[in-house]
Each structure stands twice: as structure tokens, then as C-alpha cells.
Scaffold this active site. Structure first.
Site, short mmCIF file in Angstrom:
data_model
loop_
_atom_site.label_atom_id
_atom_site.label_comp_id
_atom_site.label_asym_id
_atom_site.label_seq_id
_atom_site.Cartn_x
_atom_site.Cartn_y
_atom_site.Cartn_z
N HIS A 174 -6.06 -5.62 1.89
CA HIS A 174 -5.78 -5.78 0.23
C HIS A 174 -6.68 -5.95 -0.30
O HIS A 174 -7.99 -6.59 0.58
CB HIS A 174 -5.11 -6.79 0.35
CG HIS A 174 -4.53 -6.49 -1.14
ND1 HIS A 174 -5.03 -7.17 -1.76
CD2 HIS A 174 -3.44 -6.97 -1.67
CE1 HIS A 174 -4.64 -7.52 -3.22
NE2 HIS A 174 -3.55 -6.39 -2.66
N LYS A 212 8.25 -9.62 -3.46
CA LYS A 212 8.13 -10.67 -4.91
C LYS A 212 9.63 -11.33 -4.46
O LYS A 212 10.56 -10.96 -4.36
CB LYS A 212 8.49 -9.99 -6.18
CG LYS A 212 7.50 -8.55 -5.81
CD LYS A 212 5.48 -9.16 -6.09
CE LYS A 212 4.64 -7.79 -6.04
NZ LYS A 212 3.66 -8.46 -6.08
#
EC number: 4.1.1.39
Length: 468
Positions: free
Chosen positions: A285, A166
Site C-alpha cells: 500500500h 470497512k
């Protein structure tokens, strides 16, 4: 005179067959059906069977050119849903010949194609599928599977640790690689591209791949452990996706990644085949899954999407956390975690498993717990998911007050403490907090992490729950 009776006839005359004995080769589906007012459940169930197999809205003379009895879907059992006034579970059997071998795409186009827009139904949800061994044998499945992955990574007897880098968007490739290095150096096994990191103006894919590979090799040299970074190969075309996977292989990295629902099953299966042929692990994902699976009365349950992924191919898949910020009830989650990992799963309605599923020789998939989890969750995660899992802490690593590497250290220490406690026979559910506190006495990094996140909880009731 015409040789057939034209006009519209009720579906249930042809497609509702309660006396039907299911065959070992049939694909079986459990649908949650909410009929429109005034539509009887038999007609609704038969309509689902018809519209997802051979039927159309009126009688057609070309029906006489084939054997409907051989090819039609059949609604063979209907049961009311406890606690719901007008919902039914309708069981439908499909003959195997309706489906192309080795194509999840074709299976879904048939079973969940037009039928979901059908007017006679207020809502429709596919709850589960029983895939027969005869059909499973036409799929390659996961590129490698759980045991081969452990052998490649030389990591045994514990869950694996990951971290999503992130901020997910906006970093340059060099800064991104730096964050990867720090996390791996601190003790994680994997770092991860976020699902929406593909190849954007601020960081093109080739630059990211190069800097991440550099970070990987540096961390491996310093720690003596094998490290991986899930390089997201998802792209706008299949050709571009494979090009990225080829480059990853040339760099010698162990694993790539794909967003299988937005990328599509056809692309996913192609990538899985490439990965097996070239020794790459494949991390999956599930971006977009909640659009499909979150509503209780309409859509497709995630356990079906998970089964489809095991057929299409992937070595890891995100599967909810039970304890973090994203949807997932414990029993239901554990149900599809077993569907991903085990060879044979018995029917168990208390965990949402409608059919016994035999995967024959298809390798297993490692479930990934990710989303709003931190060190205080470690005992629960170790207890719930067991060794064959990846526990992924994004903010729970990078949000550490001292930085990325100490955040990774805190997670690794917490994990090792939980595994040690479990192996000593301690009860992680009851003693979890104590175990973490004890460990934090000899790890300043863990103590700092415990302090930051001691009050954080995401307490909302799950939307998609078992029928009581």
C-alpha cells in the site's frame, strides 16, 4: 602557498557538461527545476547535480584526494517546460559507483536527499529515473511476480477482485473476520486490511490474523477457489513486522501486506526477502504517497516511487484508478502501470516516461485500482487495466444495500460479464453501461448495486497533468 584555489565557485563550471555522453551504467534522472529569480537554468541544473552527488557549497582541499571526474553527477541536458515560464527539465547522470548495491534507501538518500531544500531553487521535482540493468541486477525485486502469483492462486484470464474491509478502524477481530468471510464467500479473490490497521487496542494483530485465517479457510472450502486476505504486517519496528509475517506463514495464508512509504524502504526490502524465502505474496500500500507526489512542481513523481518499489520488492501496489475518487490522469497512470508490469518500456513523453527502462529479469508487479470505484466502473477498469490487475471495491462491496456477500456477488458478476464481452470482441468503452445492464437482468445482486450507485461520480480535474 596553498595548492588549491579556495572560495566559492559556480557549480556550472564543474557540474554542467552538455557534451557528456551518458553511459549504459549511469543512473539517469529527470528533474523539473524551478530556479529562484535571477538564477540561470544551467547553474540550477548543475547545482542539483552537485548537491545530489559529490559537491558542497565551497571548494575543499580534500577534493584533490579523489577523482571528481569519476564520481561527480553531471547535468548533461536542459530543456524548458512547454507552457511554463520558468521551469526546466534538467537531466542528470550519476556514476553507478555512487550507490550501494541493492539499497533503494541509499539511492534515494543520494538523489533526493539534501538537494530538495536547496536555496537556489524555488521548487524541485524528480520526474523519472533510468535504472541501468547493472544496478537492477543487485536487487531481488518482487518476491514472486505476476505469473507465479497466478499459478499460486490458480486464477487466469481475468483481473482479480479485492475489497478493503470497512469501517477501517473500530471493528473487533471476530466481526472483522466475519466481514472477510462474507466477501470471499460471495466471490471475491481477496480482502484487505486497511493501511492503518496495524495492532490497535480494539483489535490486536494476532487476534485479527487468527479470525481472518479462519474466514479464509471456510470460504475456500465452500467455494473451491483459493482465497487471500492481505494481513497488514506493518509495525513500529522491523523485528515486530517480521514476527507478524512469520505468524502469517504459520497460519498458512497466501499473502501479507506492507505500507512501504511509511514503513520505509529498508523494512520493505527485508519483508520482501522474507516473503520470497517463505512463499508469501506481498501486497504493497502506498500510504503517504500524495504528500510526496501530488504537487506538480515539487516532490517526486509516483512513477519513481513505483520503480523504487519494483526494486525493493512487492507483488501488488496501489496505482490509482483513473475513474474513482483519488488522483490519476489516464495516460500518466497507464505509463507507470506499464513500468510496473512490463519487462521493457520505451521512452514515451506523452505518457510521462522520460527514459527507456529495461528491467532485465526482475518480476513484474500487479497494479491495484482502488478508491471510490463501483460496478458501473467495471467496464472502464477492465479496459484500462487489463487482466493483470487487482480491482478493489471497498465501499463498492460493503455498501451494497443487501450486505457484504451480495456486494461481492455483484462485483464478480459485473467482472465476469465485462471479461466475457471483451473476449467476444465488444467495445467496453462504448458499450460498458449496456453490458452491465444486460448482466443485471439475471443477477438481482448486481441490479441492486446498479440502482444504488447509478449517479455517483467524483468529477474533479487532476492536479498532476502532462505538460501541453
Amino acid at each position: 602557498s596553498v595548492g588549491f584555489k579556495a572560495g566559492v565557485k559556480e557549480y556550472k563550471l564543474t557540474y554542467y557538461t552538455p557534451e557528456y555522453e551518458t553511459k549504459d551504467t549511469d543512473i539517469l534522472a529527470a528533474f523539473r527545476v524551478t530556479p529562484q529569480p535571477g538564477v540561470p537554468p544551467e547553474e540550477a541544473g548543475a547545482a542539483v547535480a552537485a548537491e545530489s552527488s559529490t559537491g558542497t557549497w565551497t571548494t575543499v582541499w580534500t577534493d584533490g584526494l579523489t577523482s571528481l571526474d569519476r564520481y561527480k553527477g553531471r547535468c548533461y541536458h536542459i530543456e524548458p517546460v512547454p507552457g511554463e515560464a520558468d521551469q526546466y527539465i534538467c537531466y542528470v547522470a550519476y556514476p553507478l559507483d555512487l550507490f550501494e548495491e541493492g539499497s533503494v534507501t541509499n539511492m534515494f538518500t543520494s538523489i533526493v536527499g539534501n538537494v530538495f531544500g536547496f536555496k537556489a531553487l524555488r521548487a524541485l521535482r524528480l520526474e523519472d529515473l533510468r535504472i541501468p540493468p547493472a544496478y537492477i541486477k543487485t536487487f531481488q525485486g518482487p518476491p514472486h511476480g505476476i505469473q507465479v502469483e497466478r499459478d499460486k492462486l490458480n486464477k487466469y484470464g481475468r483481473p482479480l477482485l479485492g475489497c478493503t474491509i470497512k469501517p477501517k478502524l473500530g471493528l473487533s477481530a471476530k466481526n472483522y473476520g466475519r466481514a472477510v468471510y462474507e466477501c470471499l464467500r460471495g466471490g471475491l479473490d481477496f480482502t484487505k486490511d486497511d493501511e492503518n490497521v496495524n495492532s490497535q487496542p480494539f483489535m490486536r494483530w494476532r487476534d485479527r490474523f487468527l479470525f481472518c485465517a479462519e474466514a479464509l479457510y471456510k470460504a475456500q472450502a465452500e467455494t473451491g477457489e483459493i482465497k487471500g486476505h492481505y494481513l497488514n504486517a506493518t509495525a513500529g519496528t522491523c523485528e515486530e513486522m517480521i514476527k507478524r509475517a512469520v505468524f502469517a506463514r504459520e497460519l498458512g495464508v497466501p499473502i501479507v501486506m506492507h505500507d512501504y512509504l511509511t514503513g520505509g524502504f529498508t523494512a520493505n526490502t527485508s519483508l520482501a526477502h522474507y516473503c520470497r524465502d517463505n512463499g508469501l505474496l506481498l501486497h504493497i500500500h502506498r500510504a503517504m504517497h500524495a504528500v510526496i507526489d501530488r504537487q506538480k512542481n515539487h516532490g517526486i513523481h509516483f512513477r519513481v516511487l513505483a520503480k523504487a518499489l519494483r526494486m525493493s520488492g512487492g507483488d501488488h501496489i496501489h496505482s490509482g484508478t483513473v475513474v474513482g475518487k483519488l488522483e490519476g490522469e489516464r495516460d500518466i497512470t497507464l505509463g507507470f502501470v506499464d513500468l510496473l508490469r512490463d519487462d521493457f518500456i520505451e521512452k514515451d513523453r506523452s505518457r510521462g516516461i522520460y527514459f527507456t527502462q529495461d528491467w532485465v529479469s526482475l518480476p513484474g508487479v500487479i497494479p491495484v485500482a482502488s478508491g471510490g470505484i463501483h460496478v458501473w466502473h467495471m467496464p472502464a477498469l477492465t479496459e484500462i487495466f487489463g487482466d493483470d490487475s487487482v480491482l478493489q471495491f471497498g465501499g463498492g462491496t460493503l455498501g451494497h444495500p443487501w450486505g457484504n456477500a451480495p456486494g461481492a456477488v455483484a462485483n464478480r458478476v459485473a467482472l465476469e460479464a465485462c471479461v466475457k464481452a471483451r473476449n467476444e470482441g465488444r467495445d467496453l468503452a462504448a458499450e460498458g453501461n449496456t453490458i452491465i445492464r444486460e448482466a443485471s437482468k439475471w443477477s438481482l445482486e448486481l441490479a441492486a448495486a446498479c440502482e444504488v450507485w447509478k449517479e455517483i461520480k467524483f468529477e474533479f480535474a487532476a492536479v498532476d497533468t502532462l505538460d501541453r
